[in-house]
Design an enzyme around this catalytic site. Sequence first.
Site, short mmCIF file in Angstrom:
data_model
loop_
_atom_site.label_atom_id
_atom_site.label_comp_id
_atom_site.label_asym_id
_atom_site.label_seq_id
_atom_site.Cartn_x
_atom_site.Cartn_y
_atom_site.Cartn_z
N ASP A 73 0.82 -1.22 0.00
CA ASP A 73 0.00 0.00 0.00
C ASP A 73 0.85 1.26 0.00
O ASP A 73 0.65 2.16 0.84
CB ASP A 73 -0.95 0.02 1.21
CG ASP A 73 -1.71 -1.28 1.37
OD1 ASP A 73 -2.02 -1.90 0.35
OD2 ASP A 73 -1.98 -1.67 2.53
N GLU B 89 -11.12 0.84 -4.19
CA GLU B 89 -10.49 1.27 -2.94
C GLU B 89 -9.27 2.13 -3.26
O GLU B 89 -8.99 2.43 -4.41
CB GLU B 89 -10.10 0.04 -2.09
CG GLU B 89 -9.20 -0.93 -2.82
CD GLU B 89 -8.98 -2.24 -2.09
OE1 GLU B 89 -9.33 -2.33 -0.91
OE2 GLU B 89 -8.44 -3.17 -2.70
#
Length: 544
Positions: free
Chosen positions: A13, A194
Amino acid sequence: MIRNPILPGFNPDPSICRVGDDYYIATSTFEWFPGVQIHHSRDLVHWRLLARPLVRASQLDMRGDPDSCGVWAPCLSHDGARFHLIYTDVKRYGRTTMGGASGASLRDFHNYLVTADRIDGDWSDPVHLNSSGFDPSLFHDEDGRKYFLNQLWDHRPGRNRFAGIVLQEYDPKEQRLTGERHLIFPGTALGLTEAPHLYRRDGWYHLIVAEGGTGWNHAVTMARSRDLLGPYEVHPDGPVLTSRDRPDAPLMRAGHADLVETPDGETYMAYLCGRPLPNRGRCVLGRETAIQPMRWGEDGWLRTIDGDAMPVAKAPAPALPTHPWPEVPPRADFDDAALPIDFQWLRTPDPDAIFSLAARPGHLRLHGRETIGSLFTQALVARRQQAFHYSARCRMDFAPHHFQQAAGLVAYYNGSKFHYLHVSHDETVGRHIRVMSALPDSPQADAFTVPVPIPDGPIELRAEVDEERLRFAWRIGDGDWQWLPERFDASILSDEATAPGAPNFTGAFIGMACQDMSGAGLHADFDWFDYRERDYAPDPEGLP
């Protein structure tokens, strides 16, 4: 050349930020404390682990957070005056109750903001922003206003749980969100939308998101609008980066991206990726971080250099002075007052409850606490596995009195996936060594090897990992290594080895642990810990 992944091992991430000549990448740490890893580079080729900003209980307390919850998807940015770090602390992922009623739709995502003047300085106490979803980010617009984005979670039956990307203004003076919340992007047919990041370029607002889930179908999607609130037009080529349906891709699971621009105007995309084992297809190194150059086309859309949306193993670096960092010593001697930065522990913001570097100078003392795999206070200190082939050793002083006391060397993913070479004691064998394995893909969840009697005194423990093969050994003093005959499956230390529906988003660690279920708190002292990456090695000579 850039050689991907630039951040090997569990570093997912990525959020990338440039301030002057310095580049920073923040990555997720999930249940590992301190929270958020910040890496530093000056050339996009060489990186060092610089800081973990969430170090206080007021900033982060993950006791009770389930495996693979905790800190998700940090967003690091700079507004010209201060650093801003947005992060989620996930308290509930969704579980099925013992009575059979499903609670999988209910999840708790708490989003916070901390700030600092210096990237490696003290960060503020957090401001709670909302709890409506995960993967938050902060956008600093050209007029000085700030906007908060996150994935919107919808738990209602019959709804798309990944309900799109929402945006709301943030008031830095009031330190709160203000005005209406706007759904600016519902996502595409890939689903699981997302990881939003927003940019402004040439009069357009460009939105980047991850879609398809964080596994094999992961992808980076982009959309743009002239208006902040949309509507957003999806990139005409489809995903701008993905390895889905591409078995020839050098990096798999590519997605969850962020952009940075060099002083010369070159654009680079940082993104997560995975490297599956060639024999098992499991990513024991977890989700890693890669980076590659991108180009803006005449039509104003972003693409890979070749226009094929393919992640690459090697990429040209920007024309910057090369800036390597000093090599990290392979051996930690625990002579300093602080734990070496490569090491972390689990969940608790109170490290004094589980270890000490002062109780016995030159040693890491682990206090025997809860069982291995506990969600609250377990004494386990470990570092990431960052290569497919490595050797790990440690020297331990531990004198257990009964079977509820154990300490040793552990290859660990989470509470349901580990191999633990430990010393204990019982009334039949006396002091002994054995391996406990937690197996996620076996009918027998806990497996034990036969206990091997060992003499008193300090003991050296050793692990040798080559892809999916793990071997353990031990010795007393300077004697010969005593190899356990078993070969252990290291591939279970991966996202892919799991029970259906369980969250698995981290990676393999190797480290030290100590338990005392009697409550007496018996300690184990570790003189040193050694981790060395190497080339492939066959089984130790003479072993079956």
